[in-house]
Design an enzyme around this catalytic site. Structure first.
Site, mmCIF file in Angstrom:
data_model
loop_
_atom_site.group_PDB
_atom_site.id
_atom_site.type_symbol
_atom_site.label_atom_id
_atom_site.label_comp_id
_atom_site.label_asym_id
_atom_site.label_seq_id
_atom_site.Cartn_x
_atom_site.Cartn_y
_atom_site.Cartn_z
ATOM 1 C CE LYS A 190 5.591 -0.757 7.120
ATOM 2 N NZ LYS A 190 4.946 -0.661 5.811
ATOM 3 C CG ASP A 224 10.384 -4.722 3.752
ATOM 4 O OD1 ASP A 224 9.742 -5.200 4.703
ATOM 5 O OD2 ASP A 224 9.972 -3.759 3.084
ATOM 6 C CD GLU A 229 0.756 2.496 7.243
ATOM 7 O OE1 GLU A 229 -0.293 2.385 6.598
ATOM 8 O OE2 GLU A 229 1.842 2.067 6.848
ATOM 9 C CG ASP A 273 8.873 -6.133 7.886
ATOM 10 O OD1 ASP A 273 9.878 -5.474 8.177
ATOM 11 O OD2 ASP A 273 8.110 -5.840 6.944
ATOM 12 C CG ASP A 284 8.856 -1.929 5.885
ATOM 13 O OD1 ASP A 284 8.609 -3.030 6.411
ATOM 14 O OD2 ASP A 284 8.331 -1.551 4.815
ATOM 15 N NE ARG A 285 4.372 -4.836 7.744
ATOM 16 C CZ ARG A 285 3.141 -5.279 7.634
ATOM 17 N NH1 ARG A 285 2.611 -6.006 8.594
ATOM 18 N NH2 ARG A 285 2.420 -5.017 6.567
ATOM 19 C CB SER A 332 6.596 -6.415 3.197
ATOM 20 O OG SER A 332 6.584 -5.849 4.461
ATOM 21 C CG HIS A 333 3.720 -8.452 5.984
ATOM 22 N ND1 HIS A 333 3.742 -7.362 5.131
ATOM 23 C CD2 HIS A 333 2.466 -8.949 5.913
ATOM 24 C CE1 HIS A 333 2.548 -7.212 4.586
ATOM 25 N NE2 HIS A 333 1.756 -8.153 5.040
HETATM 26 C C1 G16 Z 1 2.504 -2.224 3.499
HETATM 27 C C2 G16 Z 1 2.380 -0.739 3.431
HETATM 28 C C3 G16 Z 1 1.751 -0.214 4.683
HETATM 29 C C4 G16 Z 1 0.435 -0.928 4.956
HETATM 30 C C5 G16 Z 1 0.651 -2.420 4.989
HETATM 31 C C6 G16 Z 1 -0.641 -3.180 5.085
HETATM 32 O O1 G16 Z 1 3.422 -2.561 4.484
HETATM 33 O O2 G16 Z 1 3.627 -0.123 3.260
HETATM 34 O O3 G16 Z 1 1.569 1.149 4.527
HETATM 35 O O4 G16 Z 1 -0.101 -0.509 6.164
HETATM 36 O O5 G16 Z 1 1.271 -2.825 3.804
HETATM 37 O O6 G16 Z 1 -1.400 -2.921 3.960
HETATM 38 P P1 G16 Z 1 -2.681 -3.743 3.628
HETATM 39 O O7 G16 Z 1 -3.569 -3.567 4.827
HETATM 40 O O8 G16 Z 1 -3.224 -3.137 2.386
HETATM 41 O O9 G16 Z 1 -2.288 -5.191 3.484
HETATM 42 P P2 G16 Z 1 4.601 -3.569 4.169
HETATM 43 O O10 G16 Z 1 5.344 -3.688 5.452
HETATM 44 O O11 G16 Z 1 3.893 -4.832 3.750
HETATM 45 O O12 G16 Z 1 5.356 -2.946 3.057
#
Ligand code: G16
Length: 540
Positions: free
Chosen positions: A373, A276, A360, A274, A278-279, A111-112
């Site tokens: 997302k 992938d 979120e 981001d 989704d953000r 992801s990010h």
């Molecule tokens: C993931 C989850 C999200 C979550 C985020 C942050 O996002 O899919 O639901 O809000 O991580 O999580 P944490 O606070 O536990 O680091 P992504 O975009 O990284 O897949």
């Protein structure tokens, strides 16, 4: 021919908030990814079925696809749809699973988190509704990974990921598919593309794909279909190391975009996605839209957009996300659900048609069109609103605050903390929860304090220890929890929220408006005192 390779289980394969995320080098250890893939196939009962496979193009993506294809073929998977060049955004995986009624899909992404040989990698399994596997499945995969003694592979030639078309590996069919077309078609069903096309002729905007997977999606949808100038789609070429940047769309990491939006006469709309896809981050001219506010604005205006013209069934937000959406839900007379952090918790509510929109604080927003997302969806939703309302982002947001009140909001991240120190802070705070209710700090009184437990209203499952909440009598909140997506030490997230209904007091800088809560948090939790850190690493 199927070969069995012996290996030993790795003890650290429990998926976190969103799949298994580790350093690339950790994944590159012999058998590490293969063991986990075998554990997935042992768990999901997908013999003869179709799966979707793709990633965000980060370093190790293609090699991982090869490994997974070989193991999938050896485990009797019927067909795999793979994104061309190994690319599929997370929302596109969700869309393709749903459209083609696949058994599930595998997303390769951290992801990010940064990429490259020294960066992060990740793998996540999505189920047949297109959404992330719920905890009972991720826990079953983990349990299986602890018993793995080897994995099966099919040798033979792998397809060229760059060339669309059909091939076979052993008995398994492989289709290399266009990563964008199914997703673009879905977007055209939800938004008014004719109106958008007209509107975008006169809208000065920038979209930053951060050298991640959204580039090809933005080029096709914003560029080819909606006529946005190619040079306004920034960093559109996916790179294995994201150009050395952090593909995290927030004011701290999308620096180039922020500078443009802060110029005199700069663009009136800015957005970024981001790793992938989704953000999303949405910016007005000199005004970042907090993700919590974004969810509330989309909900309040949903009927202006074709896909949501009939209204929304309800809203869900993760617990640390501000209560801005709750105020809108109340006015719309629809329910608002509070779930733990992690998109997987929205799946049941969406499948049961209890909610239409979810969001979120971590720059995630989406709807029932997929089960993930969706960054570009949020951008199109906002643009569709701007087109219909004929107002810039700044005016829409100010109007919203005047009507519903403003939820000042901020998240402070303390990254790569010593895990023992972070656990001690959280455990210490847990120990004090019983005595906090009724305590007064300046003008604020703590109404209640707890460690959030979620009771899923659909399947009755219970998820405990999902974040500590200090709730004040005036609606303000301090939330603290440890991230489940980091790959180095522990990341502590401190979330701060304060409600201001008075329009005359809604123009403050959030850090100033939240100043007293920041001090209370330090007094009660003692992050600086205990970690030795004088300030957060990232403030969003
Ligand atoms: C993931 C989850 C999200 C979550 C985020 C942050 O996002 O899919 O639901 O809000 O991580 O999580 P944490 O606070 O536990 O680091 P992504 O975009 O990284 O897949």
């Amino acid at each position: 021919m199927i070969k069995t390779i012996s290996s030993q289980a790795f003890t650290d394969q429990r998926p976190g908030t969103s799949g298994l995320r580790k350093k690339v080098k950790h994944f590159q250890q012999p058998h590490y990814l293969a063991n986990f893939a075998q554990a997935i196939f042992d768990t999901i009962e997908a013999k003869g079925q179709t799966l979707v496979l793709g990633g965000d193009g980060r370093y190790y993506n293609d090699e991982a696809i090869g490994i997974i294809l070989r193991i999938a073929a050896a485990n009797g998977i019927g067909r795999v749809l793979v994104g061309q060049d190994g690319l599929l955004s997370t929302p596109a995986v969700s869309c393709i699973i749903r459209k083609h009624k696949a058994h599930g899909g595998i997303v390769l992404s951290a992801s990010h988190n940064p990429g490259g040989p020294d960066g992060d990698f990740g793998i996540k399994y999505n189920i047949g509704n297109g959404g992330p596997a719920p905890e009972k499945i991720t826990e079953a995969i983990y349990a299986r990974s602890q018993q793995v003694t080897g994995y099966k592979i099919v040798e033979g030639t792998l397809p060229d990921l760059g060339k669309p078309g059909k091939s076979t590996l052993g008995e398994m069919a492989i289709e290399i598919v266009d990563p964008v077309s199914d997703y673009a078609e879905l977007m055209q069903q939800l938004f008014d593309f004719d109106r958008l096309k007209d509107f975008l002729k006169t809208c000065n905007l920038r979209f930053d794909a951060m050298h991640a997977v959204t580039g090809p999606y933005a080029r096709r949808i914003l560029g080819d279909l909606l006529g946005v100038r190619a040079d306004w789609i920034m960093n559109a070429k996916p790179l294995p190391d994201f150009g050395g940047c952090h593909p995290d769309p927030n004011p701290a990491y999308a620096e180039e975009l922020m500078k443009l939006l802060w110029q005199d006469n700069g663009p009136v709309f800015g957005a970024a996605s981001d790793g992938d896809g989704d953000r999303n981050m949405i910016l007005g001219h000199r005004l970042p839209v907090s993700p919590s506010d974004s969810l509330a604005v989309l909900a309040a205006n949903a009927k202006l957009v074709p896909g949501y013209r009939e209204g929304i069934a309800g809203i869900a937000r993760s617990m640390p996300t501000s209560q801005a959406a709750d105020v809108v839900a109340k006015e719309l007379h629809v329910p608002c659900f509070e779930t733990p952090t992690g998109w997987k918790f929205f799946g049941n509510l969406l499948d049961a048609h209890q909610v239409t929109l979810c969001g979120e604080e971590s720059y995630g927003t989406s709807s029932n069109h997929v089960r993930e997302k969706d960054g570009l969806w949020a951008v199109l939703f906002w643009l569709n609103l701007l087109a219909v309302r004929g107002q810039p982002v700044t005016e829409i947001l100010h109007d919203h605050w005047r009507r519903y009140g403003r939820h000042y909001y901020s998240r402070h991240d303390y990254e790569a903390l010593d895990t023992a120190v972070a656990n001690r802070m959280i455990d210490g705070l847990r120990g004090e929860l019983g005595g906090l209710a009724g305590k007064q700090f300046g003008s604020r009184n703590i109404r209640a304090a707890d460690d959030f437990t979620y009771h899923d209203p659909i399947d009755g499952s219970v998820s405990a220890k999902q974040g500590i909440r200090l709730m004040f009598e005036d609606g303000a909140r301090i939330v603290v929890r440890l991230s489940g997506t980091g790959t180095e030490g522990a990341t502590l997230r401190l979330y701060l929220e304060s409600y201001q209904p008075d329009p005359a007091r809604q123009a403050e800088d959030p850090q100033a408006a939240l100043g007293d809560l920041i001090n209370i948090a330090e007094h009660v939790i003692g992050i600086k005192r205990q970690s030795g850190r004088q300030q957060p690493d990232v403030i969003t």
